[in-house]
Design a protein around this motif. Structure first.
Motif, PDB file in Angstrom:
ATOM      1  N   VAL D 195      -4.578  -7.098  -1.494  1.00 42.55           N
ATOM      2  CA  VAL D 195      -4.661  -5.643  -1.320  1.00 42.55           C
ATOM      3  C   VAL D 195      -3.727  -5.228  -0.183  1.00 42.55           C
ATOM      4  N   TYR D 196      -3.228  -4.009  -0.309  1.00 38.51           N
ATOM      5  CA  TYR D 196      -2.254  -3.531   0.669  1.00 38.51           C
ATOM      6  C   TYR D 196      -2.812  -2.382   1.510  1.00 38.51           C
ATOM      7  N   PRO D 197      -2.986  -2.587   2.777  1.00 42.12           N
ATOM      8  CA  PRO D 197      -3.281  -1.451   3.669  1.00 42.12           C
ATOM      9  C   PRO D 197      -2.050  -0.542   3.750  1.00 42.12           C
ATOM     10  N   ARG D 198      -2.253   0.593   4.353  1.00 43.42           N
ATOM     11  CA  ARG D 198      -1.141   1.488   4.658  1.00 43.42           C
ATOM     12  C   ARG D 198      -0.031   0.676   5.329  1.00 43.42           C
ATOM     13  N   ARG D 199       1.210   0.906   4.920  1.00 41.67           N
ATOM     14  CA  ARG D 199       2.337   0.133   5.461  1.00 41.67           C
ATOM     15  C   ARG D 199       2.576   0.484   6.929  1.00 41.67           C
ATOM     16  N   SER D 200       2.826  -0.535   7.706  1.00 44.24           N
ATOM     17  CA  SER D 200       3.176  -0.282   9.099  1.00 44.24           C
ATOM     18  C   SER D 200       4.548   0.373   9.166  1.00 44.24           C
ATOM     19  N   PRO D 201       4.716   1.378  10.011  1.00 42.34           N
ATOM     20  CA  PRO D 201       6.040   1.998  10.168  1.00 42.34           C
ATOM     21  C   PRO D 201       7.052   1.034  10.790  1.00 42.34           C
ATOM     22  N   ASN D 202       6.557  -0.073  11.331  1.00 42.13           N
ATOM     23  CA  ASN D 202       7.473  -1.051  11.920  1.00 42.13           C
ATOM     24  C   ASN D 202       8.021  -2.042  10.897  1.00 42.13           C
ATOM     25  N   PRO D 210       1.133  -4.507   6.560  1.00 47.25           N
ATOM     26  CA  PRO D 210       0.435  -5.769   6.300  1.00 47.25           C
ATOM     27  C   PRO D 210      -0.046  -5.921   4.862  1.00 47.25           C
ATOM     28  N   ILE D 212      -3.486  -8.050   2.738  1.00 48.81           N
ATOM     29  CA  ILE D 212      -4.705  -8.851   2.888  1.00 48.81           C
ATOM     30  C   ILE D 212      -4.884  -9.676   1.618  1.00 48.81           C
ATOM     31  N   GLU D 226      -5.569 -11.783   6.748  1.00 49.49           N
ATOM     32  CA  GLU D 226      -4.674 -10.671   7.059  1.00 49.49           C
ATOM     33  C   GLU D 226      -3.307 -11.242   7.382  1.00 49.49           C
ATOM     34  N   PHE D 228       0.260 -10.015   8.739  1.00 47.65           N
ATOM     35  CA  PHE D 228       0.828  -8.824   9.380  1.00 47.65           C
ATOM     36  C   PHE D 228       2.021  -9.312  10.200  1.00 47.65           C
ATOM     37  N   CYS D 231       3.388  -7.014  13.635  1.00 48.12           N
ATOM     38  CA  CYS D 231       2.253  -6.523  14.433  1.00 48.12           C
ATOM     39  C   CYS D 231       2.677  -6.137  15.842  1.00 48.12           C
TER      40      CYS D 231
END
Lengths: 337, 337, 337, 337
Positions: D195-202, D210, D212, D226, D228, D231
């Protein structure tokens, strides 16, 4: 290119170093051994499959062309003559603590080494090779906490036998702090004082335990070391340095944090042999590396001498209850490496 | 200037709040009580020495001019009509969770409150008043770790009785995370999924335990909550927020670190009642302060409704094993305080 | 049933207690105030909306039938006569530290209280009400670590102004440890000694900072307290008790653990006012509860006297560099509650 | 008695292992090297002062009587044929991950090894040699937390380059957890989901970060990892095992705790190379010890194959968003050592 090492004294610590040199570390081999008990020497080399020559005496072993460097792991009272012989033979020598049983004995070795013009002696103060103390020294050196002002330390054992007497709290226990804190702070000792808390009921009746040793350094740093050799709960070495702008604390040994039976907990070691076990490898690697170049590094005979002088002052302070000065001659420039 | 509070339901939690208002907090007194069991009401007021009137029913109590604000601490199925009555009477009401036993019941309260044009309801989600969660929310709000991307949480109890069935993991246990994480993240839920690890042998045979609830929020944050109500070792609430540039973790409850029996350890609580005990004081102080001004603060009826909708979706996900959408109408502007 | 409290001295701490009694705690109200500056008294009651009578002098306030109990929060030199007046009037009195500015002054209060035959005085040593110290005392009392043998403590402030002189390290800083450690150990002090580490460059030139105070108790426990009021990094109170079988350590204040910028870290407080903020509530709750029964609990005038005697010995030790005895008369049986 | 090792591939990791074998570990020497770039081979042996023969190809080196055992440290696509050649020559071979770039390639090696009737291959999954993971496995094995039910893990890097694409989160990053968790749990994988959390802007725009990964094992353990890789704050490997009666957590790397600038903190590593640096020594010591007896230990070709199959399933799950089964043939009894 392989360093040939001769071992004087094949008791427990001698065998442990022989195993280390043979099975763990590169660059050296055990080429010769000696022990007052020849059978002990034989039984030490057999399980390692060593082709090592057995000598009758330390001087014989030291003199042999098949020996490049020497490990002195005999009992303490026997160290001085063999270390002196190695120094005079110009061969690097690693000597387990104590370097000698008296400050004067250490001084004799210092003078022989200075006369020879080359560092040849490493004393077995292994804490300087512990990763935690090294990190601590690095933070101080990099000005992470400002200049040190105070050190709060503790040296705790779960228990000791009835042969452990009050003076041994200095010679066998505090001796490690005496060396490692001088090195950590890059400083010398000026005065010492010993105070006695209420005796633990777990100490045998002739032992004052715990004790607190209060030390003042040449730079004015105040050190307090709690020595508590019947603390019951574990083998625990603590060291916290208070600097002008912050504190730094020796890490706990790595362990698993668990949540179990209503406790969030980590294991505390109970056997001192486990605490600095990795440091012995690093210590001997340092010896092999320097000895391969014909010299020695790490804790010097001067350090061994300084520890002996400070320990003598502490024992005097134990007895007198007074603040006792620690008097040392000036350090020979030779040791300002 | 003292707020007169009427209490509906004098069971354990009702008495606890009565004690708190009487003996701990300033600004309010218990002026009226009611309980389906009149003897219970009497035995609740006696030990506190209260001069409180006993009413026959909730509506009677609510209607009394001696009641400025209402505490609903009856059993869950009885909450909705009394909360509605209080709202219609224009009196601030604190209602222990659940606000109502169905989402529609919560919705009815929301609509009544919106129709009245003034916030009057506070739902008893006490975690929002816990010092640790407040610190965590503050760090997020102050951009200490960047915008949240993930939350890893756990809710563990040492054990539960055989009356605790699989759905209660949602309605009685997860419900606290459902509310507090919405508040912590200032976000809403989009989908939920439940997966079942191997059942613990310590769970009774009709209970799936542990469970893991996977939640996706409107902003795309991914939450995983481990629910484990037979974890044996303690009552343990964990919450870690992973942000764009760092992490922040809910503090452990304060406890003494000891070194004993070869463990460096801290106590873990075993009774859930001890975990958020301070939060109840703060929660009720908030209620007294707002109610004294004729309104309510803290978790609103909208929050109670949102929790009910999300919980229903989780129960569906428990049964289907599928990813289940969480569908909510748009939040009335009224609640954007 | 509400306790009527009269406040003598409406400066910062007085106002803080007035706010606490009015807005936080149940069971008491401020019925009277007095201050050498009447305008200060007026401006203290206004924002709290109090209907409190303003008296011209402490004795007038104490004598008023509208006053059940007294709070003495004036400047230290003014405490003694008002506390004595309250004791003689048979009214419970809470006095911020110091109870009196001399040991003899404290002694006078002790004698008046003993003569009256009833405990009436609580001294404002708030640390005894801190949740952490209470947990620590509980573990000791429950024999979690065996009988105490040593205490290692530290009291650090980020910095102090130039008005802070060397003696204040005892009277303003150490005074809290002096009281709380007596209570924690249920012990008395026998000797004290002060040693000075190298002065921190961050201390102003007339201040010896840091200092280490070494205390021996009647039971033989050895205490070392580091006082470092220019430690730069934060306000930090440390206390570790070494018992016969284990150690227990005062908890750090609760804070969020973060992972950010290559550091795993927790915040350290920098303002002393935040450190024991919750303890003030508990302390005054204890006063209200006891005063409502016409007596006093918590730190007694004997404790205030004992702290003054020990502090005087510490100041003498600061000056002489010697081990100084702490001499106290026998404790009246009256205080063995 | 010294093991003669031939090295295939003298890039960064090859040189690092050559240094380790030459300067750190006892029992082996580098007797032969080969590289597609002969100049690279030459420049690798020179600074170590090695008398090693340079071969034109892997097979030539493997065939040489001066080679007892082989290190394959070439680029991944080149591993399979050289490992196969070593296996067919009956010589122990250590192969850096991946064993082969496809599951089928790994399978080919497994079959060759089984056909030969003797374990000869060790795959470079160094985490199994990390002291922390070993402690964790020991606690599980000794039933310190009951049978595992869940694992919560995280693999975080401060950042990655634009060449790092979404699939690499599996093949380059998760691959370590895939292997070490199978070993930790002594289990196999059944299904995987991503599953994909909201994409990090970095994260750069073509990278989902990240992620999961949710894994179900054959025994029913539920794992969440996780991943990432942007991070920002550090290189951080977390692993927590939840058992039937307790939890156990992978230790943080040892570091100094400091109090400075209002933070109580420990360093977090930022360079992945520092995290498992000690494990490489232990890993190669294990290889030398087993190879000296003509066999191999540690992660087997079956483990390399199992990791490849699980990784393929994870990549499929990344793309489909579905729960993907992990299908493996039965493990040959040969590997049940």
């Amino acid at each position: 290119m392989t360093l040939n090492i001769g071992v004087i004294g094949t008791g427990a610590i001698g065998r442990e170093h022989m195993r280390r040199i043979t099975q763990v570390l590169s660059g050296a081999r055990i080429s010769a051994v000696t022990d007052v008990n020849r059978a002990a020497a034989e039984s030490a080399i057999a399980p390692l499959g060593l082709e090592a020559e057995i000598f009758l005496t330390g001087p014989d072993l030291i003199a042999s062309p098949s020996v490049d460097a020497v490990l002195v792991t005999s009992f303490g009272a026997a160290h001085e003559p063999d270390v002196l012989a190695a120094v005079k033979a110009g061969k690097p020598v690693f000597c387990e603590k104590p370097l000698a049983t008296t400050a004067q004995g250490c001084r004799n070795i210092v003078e022989a080494e200075v006369a020879g013009g080359r560092r040849l002696v490493q004393v077995g103060f292994m804490r300087r090779y512990d990763a935690g103390y090294r990190m601590l020294r690095k933070i101080i050196a990099e000005d992470g906490i400002g200049a040190p002002l105070m050190v709060h330390a503790a040296h705790r054992n779960p228990g000791v036998g009835t042969n452990y007497v009050t003076e041994m709290a200095i010679h066998d226990t505090l001796i490690h702090e005496i060396d490692v804190l001088r090195w950590l702070l890059d400083d010398d000792y000026k005065t010492v004082q010993v105070v006695y808390p209420r005796r633990s009921p777990n100490a045998h009746e002739n032992l004052r335990d715990p004790q607190i040793v209060l030390i003042e350094t040449a730079k004015g740093v105040r050190i307090d070391v709690e020595i508590f050799v019947n603390c019951v709960y574990g083998y625990d070495i603590q060291c916290e340095v208070v600097g002008e702008t912050g504190l730094a604390k020796l890490p706990e040994p790595m362990s698993i944090q668990t949540r179990s039976k209503a406790r969030l907990s980590n294991e505390i070691l109970t056997d001192w042999k486990d605490r600095f076990i990795d440091a012995y490898d690093v210590e001997l690697r340092d010896f092999i590396e320097a000895a391969s170049k014909g010299t020695a590094a790490g804790p010097s005979s001067w350090d061994g001498y300084a520890a002996a002088v400070a320990a003598d002052a502490c024992v005097e302070a134990q007895k007198s209850g007074q603040i006792v000065p620690v008097t040392m001659p000036e350090k020979p420039a030779f040791y300002n490496f």
